[in-house]
Scaffold this motif. Structure first.
Motif, PDB file in Angstrom:
ATOM      1  N   ILE A  81      72.901  85.527  66.893  1.00  0.00           N
ATOM      2  CA  ILE A  81      73.398  84.244  67.392  1.00  0.00           C
ATOM      3  C   ILE A  81      74.376  83.679  66.367  1.00  0.00           C
ATOM      4  N   PHE A  82      75.521  83.176  66.841  1.00  0.00           N
ATOM      5  CA  PHE A  82      76.538  82.559  65.993  1.00  0.00           C
ATOM      6  C   PHE A  82      76.515  81.043  66.210  1.00  0.00           C
ATOM      7  N   TYR A  83      76.657  80.301  65.107  1.00  0.00           N
ATOM      8  CA  TYR A  83      76.582  78.839  65.148  1.00  0.00           C
ATOM      9  C   TYR A  83      77.879  78.218  64.632  1.00  0.00           C
ATOM     10  N   ALA A  84      78.053  76.937  64.922  1.00  0.00           N
ATOM     11  CA  ALA A  84      79.215  76.204  64.430  1.00  0.00           C
ATOM     12  C   ALA A  84      79.124  76.009  62.916  1.00  0.00           C
ATOM     13  N   ASN A  85      80.281  75.825  62.291  1.00  0.00           N
ATOM     14  CA  ASN A  85      80.365  75.477  60.865  1.00  0.00           C
ATOM     15  C   ASN A  85      79.606  76.459  59.971  1.00  0.00           C
ATOM     16  N   ASN A  86      79.801  77.745  60.259  1.00  0.00           N
ATOM     17  CA  ASN A  86      79.206  78.810  59.447  1.00  0.00           C
ATOM     18  C   ASN A  86      77.687  78.710  59.361  1.00  0.00           C
ATOM     19  N   GLY A  87      77.075  78.210  60.413  1.00  0.00           N
ATOM     20  CA  GLY A  87      75.618  78.177  60.465  1.00  0.00           C
ATOM     21  C   GLY A  87      74.979  77.192  59.509  1.00  0.00           C
ATOM     22  N   THR A  88      75.714  76.152  59.107  1.00  0.00           N
ATOM     23  CA  THR A  88      75.119  75.162  58.201  1.00  0.00           C
ATOM     24  C   THR A  88      73.981  74.402  58.879  1.00  0.00           C
TER      25      THR A  88
ATOM     26  N   ALA B  63      74.580  76.271  68.549  1.00  0.00           N
ATOM     27  CA  ALA B  63      74.660  77.695  68.920  1.00  0.00           C
ATOM     28  C   ALA B  63      75.865  77.916  69.827  1.00  0.00           C
ATOM     29  N   GLN B  64      76.694  78.908  69.501  1.00  0.00           N
ATOM     30  CA  GLN B  64      77.971  79.054  70.203  1.00  0.00           C
ATOM     31  C   GLN B  64      78.202  80.406  70.866  1.00  0.00           C
ATOM     32  N   ALA B  65      77.700  81.485  70.278  1.00  0.00           N
ATOM     33  CA  ALA B  65      77.983  82.823  70.820  1.00  0.00           C
ATOM     34  C   ALA B  65      76.815  83.752  70.522  1.00  0.00           C
ATOM     35  N   VAL B  66      76.735  84.820  71.309  1.00  0.00           N
ATOM     36  CA  VAL B  66      75.656  85.799  71.173  1.00  0.00           C
ATOM     37  C   VAL B  66      76.259  87.194  71.062  1.00  0.00           C
TER      38      VAL B  66
ATOM     39  N   MET C  46      71.549  75.069  62.310  1.00  0.00           N
ATOM     40  CA  MET C  46      71.244  76.012  63.372  1.00  0.00           C
ATOM     41  C   MET C  46      70.285  75.365  64.359  1.00  0.00           C
ATOM     42  N   ASN C  47      70.837  74.950  65.483  1.00  0.00           N
ATOM     43  CA  ASN C  47      70.003  74.385  66.546  1.00  0.00           C
ATOM     44  C   ASN C  47      70.651  74.701  67.888  1.00  0.00           C
TER      45      ASN C  47
ATOM     46  N   ASN D 208      72.905  82.507  77.275  1.00  0.00           N
ATOM     47  CA  ASN D 208      73.936  82.280  76.267  1.00  0.00           C
ATOM     48  C   ASN D 208      73.308  81.962  74.910  1.00  0.00           C
ATOM     49  N   ALA D 209      74.115  81.473  73.982  1.00  0.00           N
ATOM     50  CA  ALA D 209      73.631  81.209  72.625  1.00  0.00           C
ATOM     51  C   ALA D 209      72.567  80.120  72.614  1.00  0.00           C
ATOM     52  N   THR D 210      72.741  79.102  73.430  1.00  0.00           N
ATOM     53  CA  THR D 210      71.735  78.041  73.500  1.00  0.00           C
ATOM     54  C   THR D 210      70.405  78.600  73.995  1.00  0.00           C
ATOM     55  N   TRP D 211      70.467  79.410  75.044  1.00  0.00           N
ATOM     56  CA  TRP D 211      69.259  80.035  75.606  1.00  0.00           C
ATOM     57  C   TRP D 211      68.534  80.839  74.535  1.00  0.00           C
ATOM     58  N   TRP D 212      69.280  81.660  73.811  1.00  0.00           N
ATOM     59  CA  TRP D 212      68.646  82.519  72.817  1.00  0.00           C
ATOM     60  C   TRP D 212      68.150  81.727  71.606  1.00  0.00           C
ATOM     61  N   HIS D 213      68.849  80.658  71.241  1.00  0.00           N
ATOM     62  CA  HIS D 213      68.322  79.866  70.135  1.00  0.00           C
ATOM     63  C   HIS D 213      66.974  79.246  70.519  1.00  0.00           C
ATOM     64  N   LEU D 214      66.868  78.755  71.745  1.00  0.00           N
ATOM     65  CA  LEU D 214      65.594  78.193  72.189  1.00  0.00           C
ATOM     66  C   LEU D 214      64.498  79.264  72.204  1.00  0.00           C
TER      67      LEU D 214
END
Length: 682
Positions: A520-527, A534-537, A529-530, A615-621
């Motif tokens: 999972i990829f996050y905004a702002n270099n993963g500073t 979450a932006q991309a998978v 992570m929620n 998507n990324a939100t789904w997988w972060h959850l």
């Protein structure tokens, strides 16, 4: 001495019974208490001069004869107005030029000295880089000697059971020589080499990344509105790591002591003459894919996915066609053979839609080696034979056109295809961030020496301008536990994904590990992570090959035809542990069965709707649900190995590590945040 002085000054120096300028001597029997000679130079001291010795404006320049050499020293030697700068007549001689073999022997002697030099103490990193410096100069002065020198060092350090096959001039010795000649071995490059290949240096830190001017435009704010789902689903097949083994020998040792098993030359040390476990016809856990298993899989895929009559809308292949042979058993022809066989099978048996392909680290020769164009000259083109071959095959199968062929040949077989439905496929040659590619250790502080990520960025910008959605295909994953990719290029890749997600990038797809994994990829270099950041998978596909200790598997996605988001994913596997039971009969081959439905397996824990994308939100959850309920990590672990009987349980620190790996899209984040050592079930 006084008598000599008097003789030189003549009678004019005598006055009033004493010497001119002298102080009378007291009656002690000594000479005068002081003396001042005349101001006129005593010209009679020398027979001749190069100038007027009586002049008061210049020092005398007498003509000096050497009684030994019987020659006169020239005025140019002492002329104060023209002082010679270098002795060009009699310089000290340089040592004679030694032969290349003598140079290599001297280098080996110096390296042995560095091994034992007490000045390094326990600083193995310093001694390793010092040794690389010696090897660098041999590579520059006598490159033909470096492979043999590398073999001798390999033997000394016990780096391989067959150093000649690993580092000789016909294997990795030649690429290694190129790298040593071009790398900054005393700096960052050398530290990285000593860290990754020898474990003698600490891992070098990720280099600071300056993105000034990298992106042509800032990220839109606000983002453009997301595309509306069509509700129509495309069927997309994802295959990876097929690793066909045309040298597979049924009945050979399948439990060999080293190397690739199921080969005539493989054996178990406990029973070298007779196989302990004869290789089944359809494959085994320590072997690559025999023809029998390959054909069984491609026959099963259309039936299991419901595409017998329709075919797939399209397919993606994320690399690795060639078997895991020892370096000395590989060749260009062997690589091209595997490419020809497998692309043909994909075209003829698996349907009408095109396959989009990324090269794997095994899809070249030498294995994992690809040289950047920045190395210059003929060295920059040494792998073009492969790019020319695969692109011609892809065009032959009707998957890409001539313009794309030329694009791919210029970008290491990476290319971009803009489909008519609004999806753009961008494929990358991820050897340029793979730790095993020796050429990556030239100018490693630069995050994109190959230009591959520049190409990706420009294509993504064009896609953004045109309103396209994008899938990115590669082979070597960019993050997970960080053991496969390099930090600097994947750090840049992460920032590129951040810039163009979620509005442009709809999916990222890798292979390589042979396991079922996810990033999972996050905004702002993963500073932070929620679910909101979450932006991309990145989906990491299971392998078709059983190597190592895994079941054979493949995946299909259901994809919305307008958004190109993944709505569901299905994974099938075959139980390799049961393959021995299929020998000596022809009634049935191996059974591929539905292993799991992704939405059904994880979706009930997070409350998403039945048609919301994975998507990324789904997988972060899902990862949050894993933190609350560790049994979900156990499920993930079982599926990561495709339900192999040899998959070990994930407990203790492994649970926390696996969740962390899922949230790490770059090697930098993996090393910074995660507990190491739990990346694989193999």
């Amino acid at each position: 001495m006084l008598r000599q002085i008097l003789a030189s000054v003549g009678p004019f120096a005598l006055v009033a019974g004493g010497l001119a300028g002298s102080t009378p001597t007291p009656s002690t029997g000594l000479g005068p208490t002081s003396f001042a000679p005349p101001g006129v130079f005593p010209t009679s001291v020398y027979k001749s001069y190069f100038n007027d010795p009586t002049a008061t404006s210049a020092q005398p320049q007498p003509v000096i004869s050497d009684p030994v050499l019987h020659s006169v020293y020239p005025f140019a030697l002492t002329n104060p107005k023209d002082i010679p700068q270098n002795d060009t007549k009699d310089p000290h001689p340089l040592p004679p030029v030694v032969s290349s073999a003598q140079l290599a022997q001297a280098a080996l002697t110096q390296i042995e000295s560095l091994f034992t030099n007490p000045v390094f103490g326990n600083n193995t990193c310093a001694s390793c880089q010092a040794i690389l410096e010696v090897l660098k100069f041999v590579s520059l002065a006598a490159p033909e000697e470096t492979p043999n020198l590398a073999v001798q060092l390999c033997d000394k350090l016990d780096l391989s059971s067959n150093c000649e096959n690993q580092f000789g001039p016909l294997s990795l010795g030649s690429p290694l020589t190129q790298v040593l000649a071009n790398a900054d071995v005393g700096g960052y490059d050398g530290q990285a080499i000593c860290w990754n290949f020898l474990g003698l240096c600490p891992m070098p830190p990720t280099s600071p990344l300056n993105l000034t001017g990298w992106f042509a435009k800032p990220k839109p704010n606000p983002l453009p509105p997301p595309k509306k789902p069509s509700g129509k689903l495309l069927k997309v097949l994802h295959l990876s790591d097929m690793h066909i083994d045309p040298r597979y020998a049924t009945g050979a040792e399948a439990n060999c002591s080293s190397g690739l098993c199921c080969r005539e030359n493989a054996f178990n040390r406990a029973s070298p003459q007779e196989p302990i476990f004869p290789a089944p016809r359809y494959g085994a856990y320590l072997c690559d894919t025999p023809y029998s298993l390959m054909l069984a899989a491609v026959q099963a895929i259309p039936v299991l996915t419901g595409t017998e009559k329709t075919g797939f809308d399209f397919g993606i292949y994320t690399g690795d066609l060639v078997s895991h042979d020892s370096e000395n058993e590989l060749s260009r022809d062997y690589v091209m053979y595997a490419e020809t066989v497998l692309y043909d099978l994909l075209k003829r048996i698996l349907g009408t839609g095109p396959f989009y392909v990324a090269l794997g680290n095994h899809d070249t020769h030498n294995e994992a080696q690809d040289a950047p164009h920045s190395i210059g000259g003929a060295l920059a083109e040494q792998f073009s034979w492969n790019y020319d071959h695969v692109t011609s095959l892809w065009q032959h199968e009707g998957w890409i056109d001539e313009a794309t062929v030329q694009l791919a040949r210029a970008h290491y077989a990476g290319y971009s295809v803009r489909r008519t439905d609004g999806l753009r496929i961008i494929t990358l040659n991820t050897d340029f961030w793979y730790t095993a590619n020796l050429f990556n250790y030239i100018n490693l502080t630069t995050s994109d020496t190959s230009g591959m990520l520049r190409f990706l960025t420009d294509e993504l910008q064009d896609a953004e301008d045109e309103g396209d959605r994008v899938w990115i295909l590669g082979h070597v994953l960019s993050g997970w536990d960080g053991t496969n990719p390099l930090a600097n290029p994947t750090n840049l890749f992460y920032q590129i994904v951040d810039r163009f997600s979620p509005h442009v990038i709809a999916g990222i797809f890798f292979g390589h590990t042979h396991e079922d994994q996810l990033e999972i990829f996050y905004a702002n270099n993963g500073t932070v992570m929620n679910a909101e950041t979450a932006q991309a998978v990145a989906w990491i596909a299971p392998s078709l090959t059983p190597l190592t200790n895994l079941n054979s598997g493949f995946r299909m996605y259901e994809v919305d035809s307008a958004t190109f988001d993944i709505v569901n994913a299905y994974t099938w596997r075959a139980d390799v542990n049961s393959f021995s039971e299929l020998d000596n009969q022809t009634k049935s081959g191996p059974a591929y069965v539905l292993e799991y439905d992704t939405r059904e397996t994880y979706g009930s824990t997070i409350g998403f709707g039945p048609h919301d994308p994975l998507n990324a939100t789904w997988w972060h959850l899902v990862t949050e649900a894993m933190e609350a309920n560790n049994s979900l990590v156990a499920t993930f672990n079982t599926l990561q190995g495709k339900e192999s009987a040899l998959t070990a349980a994930c407990t203790g620190d492994c649970i926390k590590a696996r969740i962390c790996y899922m949230r790490s899209g770059s090697a930098s984040l993996a090393f910074a945040n995660c507990i190491p050592g739990f990346g694989s079930v193999q």
